[in-house]
Design a protein around this motif. Structure first.
Motif, short mmCIF file in Angstrom:
data_model
loop_
_atom_site.label_atom_id
_atom_site.label_comp_id
_atom_site.label_asym_id
_atom_site.label_seq_id
_atom_site.Cartn_x
_atom_site.Cartn_y
_atom_site.Cartn_z
N PHE A 96 0.81 -1.22 0.00
CA PHE A 96 0.00 0.00 0.00
C PHE A 96 0.85 1.27 0.00
CE2 PHE A 96 -3.27 -3.03 1.41
CZ PHE A 96 -4.26 -2.70 0.49
N LEU A 99 1.67 1.60 -3.68
CA LEU A 99 0.49 2.04 -4.43
C LEU A 99 0.19 3.51 -4.18
CD1 LEU A 99 -1.87 -1.06 -3.95
CD2 LEU A 99 -0.76 -0.31 -6.07
N ALA A 100 0.40 3.97 -2.95
CA ALA A 100 0.19 5.39 -2.67
C ALA A 100 1.13 6.26 -3.49
CB ALA A 100 0.39 5.66 -1.17
N THR A 102 2.22 5.60 -6.44
CA THR A 102 1.85 5.59 -7.86
C THR A 102 0.53 6.29 -8.12
OG1 THR A 102 0.67 3.47 -7.64
CG2 THR A 102 3.03 3.38 -8.18
N SER A 103 -0.19 6.65 -7.06
CA SER A 103 -1.53 7.21 -7.23
C SER A 103 -1.47 8.60 -7.86
CB SER A 103 -2.23 7.29 -5.87
OG SER A 103 -3.52 7.83 -6.01
N GLY A 104 -2.52 8.92 -8.61
CA GLY A 104 -2.60 10.23 -9.25
C GLY A 104 -3.70 11.10 -8.70
N SER A 105 -4.34 10.67 -7.63
CA SER A 105 -5.43 11.45 -7.05
C SER A 105 -5.36 11.41 -5.55
CB SER A 105 -6.79 10.91 -7.51
OG SER A 105 -7.03 9.63 -6.96
N GLY A 108 -7.14 8.34 -4.16
CA GLY A 108 -6.36 7.11 -4.24
C GLY A 108 -5.35 7.00 -3.11
N ILE A 109 -4.65 8.09 -2.82
CA ILE A 109 -3.66 8.08 -1.74
C ILE A 109 -4.34 7.80 -0.41
CG2 ILE A 109 -1.89 9.39 -0.53
CD1 ILE A 109 -1.53 11.06 -3.04
N PHE A 112 -5.22 4.13 -0.18
CA PHE A 112 -4.04 3.28 0.02
C PHE A 112 -3.44 3.47 1.42
CE2 PHE A 112 -3.64 3.63 -4.79
CZ PHE A 112 -4.30 2.43 -5.00
N ARG A 113 -3.56 4.67 1.97
CA ARG A 113 -3.13 4.88 3.36
C ARG A 113 -3.97 4.05 4.32
NH1 ARG A 113 1.13 7.09 6.10
NH2 ARG A 113 -0.12 8.50 7.37
N ARG A 170 5.96 11.92 -4.10
CA ARG A 170 5.85 10.46 -4.18
C ARG A 170 7.04 9.77 -3.50
NH1 ARG A 170 2.00 9.42 -8.26
NH2 ARG A 170 1.63 11.23 -9.60
#
Length: 580
Positions: A96, A99-100, A102-105, A108-109, A112-113, A170
């Motif tokens: 996670f 993934l956070a 790589t997130s674009g929004s 999303g972050i 993933f948090r 990031r």
């Protein structure tokens, strides 16, 4: 374990198996997560066109999910084992965190948090127990290593976040993923599987534990405290107007004070003032600090100084409040820790998001005024359990009684008690002659302490009382029962066999449920007085630095309460007889 002096002095706490360092490294990375995102909050807000209240959801999703997951960690670990639970937690953090990055929004972050929070809960629940079980540097060495990892992680997290955040927001997420992946591989390869506990934890036990007034009151006090704590941590970066590296340096100063006062300051204040007075004073001073932040929020210099100084009160409160929870709780420490973590992390998770919304609705000062008010409310809530807390402290201060005897009505399920160690050869001579108490632990020096006590006992045919303290481990973020009873019993039996083989009358006891180093020294002194002891034989600390400071409270309490002579065995001396 005894007189902690002996363990820390004879064995370097940092000379441990590779498995212990693998988990300790993972602890450092895990604790980095507390302040890692602070330096990048403004950058995420700017680059993803998110409002501060949206960005603060990085704290909210992480902590609220951690809080809920705390309710199931005991159920999971008691069924699949500590190592598997630990690895599952590490794996979730790696996945996670990556993934956070790589997130674009912002959505999303935040999501993933939340997944990161599940992994964090599983990790917190088992990391301390694994280190304690795997450490070979003595029981105290395990505690020192864990507290060191906690301190390094809290202090270094914001700095790493600032350095990597200066490159890209990031960066900190990818950095954690890489570091934790290394820790995951090392843990999977090096840590040995641990046996399942004898009793499986029920899924509803943490919530049921909150029916106990003392535990609920302390948890609600911690919720109020965490509201102020995470209001400062989650929203203060925005009005500072600093870049990522500057924010990283500010929160590194904050983290360093958190670590120092959690490890060193809190035990000393608690020993001097007691739990209740320490908490009242600390919460009041923290409230004044947050009030200053509220008044001068738009003065960056004042804001920065107050945020750094707040680390003092946060460090003290983390340790002392957890200590108070373990003192008043009538349930297993793992269950109490889970219930307490659930309530306090709820407060910490909701506060940053509420702060953002309050700023949007009113102004930047309001959330900090509310944070100061929450601390005042925490003092009021704490005062409702003042009698219960004082009663629990008095119980801890009373002389221990033989295990299995009826406890006073006010006693908790974890009150200190003495458990006799059965052994065929263990016989007592005339107790009127006075006993020699050998305070031992699992370190190599313990054998020398027992032998020295045996030499002293032969002068007038006295009995040796071998006492081994089974101490609970309580830190600012977790608690565990620590050393298992069977290991303590086996250690005492070995000493009894060796002494009685030399014709020395000896009996053994395990001192159970001691909480904290000071308790160990005091309870051994009180047991010696009850046994009519002429002398207490313990190991003397010789290493400087962290281990000596950690052991200071045990030695001070032993000296303060002992009514007989104390014989110190120097780990560097070549001959036991000379020391005796």
């Amino acid at each position: 374990m005894t007189a902690h002096a002996s363990s820390s002095s004879s064995v370097n706490p940092f000379k441990q198996p590779k498995a212990v360092f693998a988990v300790a490294f993972a602890c450092v990375v895990s604790f980095m997560g507390i302040g890692l995102v602070d330096p990048i909050l403004p950058a995420i807000s700017d680059q993803l066109n998110a409002s501060p209240s949206q960005v603060t959801l990085l704290f909210t999703s992480y902590l609220v999910v951690t809080a809920v997951a705390m309710l199931i960690t005991g159920w999971v670990s008691s069924r699949v084992g500590a190592k598997r639970t630990l690895i599952a937690g590490l794996a979730l953090i790696v996945v996670f965190a990556a993934l956070a990055g790589t997130s674009g929004s912002i959505g999303g972050i935040v999501g993933f948090r939340a997944g990161w929070g599940i992994g964090n809960a599983l990790f917190i629940a088992t990391s301390l127990a694994v280190i304690v079980a795997s450490a070979s540097g003595g029981f105290v060495g395990a505690i020192i290593l864990y507290e060191t990892a906690l301190g390094v992680g809290i202090a270094v997290g914001p700095l790493l976040g600032g350095v990597l955040g200066e490159i890209s927001w990031r960066g900190p997420f990818f950095g954690v993923a890489v570091l934790m992946a290394i820790a995951l591989i090392a843990t999977a390869v090096l840590v040995e599987p641990m046996p399942l506990p004898a009793r499986k934890t029920g899924l509803s036990e943490p919530l049921k534990a909150l029916r106990h007034r003392g535990l609920l009151t302390m948890s609600l006090t911690a919720l109020c405290y965490n509201w102020a704590f995470f209001t400062v941590l989650g929203y203060a970066p925005f009005p500072m107007g600093l870049g990522a590296i500057q924010l990283g340096l500010v929160f590194t100063g904050w983290g360093a004070l958190v670590a120092l006062f959690a490890v060193f300051g809190a035990p000393r204040l608690q020993a001097r003032l007691g739990i209740a007075k320490t908490l009242y004073a600390n919460l009041a001073l923290f409230a004044l600090t947050v009030l200053a932040i509220a008044i001068w929020t738009d003065h960056p210099a004042v804001l920065i100084v107050c945020v750094i100084v707040a680390g003092v009160f946060i460090g003290v409160n983390n340790t002392v409040t957890t200590q108070a929870v373990m003192t008043v709780s009538p349930v297993d420490r793992g269950v109490a820790s889970a219930a307490y973590g659930f309530v306090r992390f709820i407060g910490g998770g909701l506060a940053p998001f509420a702060a953002g919304k309050l700023v949007e609705a009113f102004n930047v000062h309001v959330p900090f005024y509310i944070g100061a008010g929450a601390l005042v409310l925490g003092i009021v809530i704490l005062s409702t359990a003042h009698g219960l807390l004082g009663q629990a402290e008095r119980l801890q201060a009373e002389q221990v009684v033989p295990d299995g005897t009826a406890a006073p009505e006010a006693a908790t399920a974890t009150a200190p008690s003495l458990l006799p160690v059965e052994h065929d050869a263990a016989v007592a001579s005339d107790a009127a002659k006075g006993a020699i108490v050998a305070a031992v632990d699992g370190s190599p020096l313990a054998e020398r302490v027992a032998d020295a006590a045996g030499r002293l006992s032969t002068i007038n045919g006295r009995t040796v009382y071998v006492v081994h303290a089974e101490e609970a481990v309580v830190t600012g973020v977790s608690a565990t029962e620590g050393e298992d009873l069977e290991s303590a019993l086996a250690a005492v039996r070995e000493h009894l066999e060796r002494l009685t083989a030399r014709g020395i009358p000896a009996v053994g006891h395990v001192l159970r449920h001691a909480i904290g180093h000071g308790d160990v020294g005091r309870l051994i002194a009180e047991h010696a007085e009850a046994a009519g002891a002429r002398a207490i034989v313990v190991g003397a600390p010789t290493h400087g630095g962290l281990s000596t400071l950690m052991d200071a409270s045990a030695g001070q309490e032993l000296m303060r309460h002992a009514t007989c002579d104390i014989v110190l065995i120097n780990p560097r001396s070549a001959e036991v007889g000379a020391a005796a």
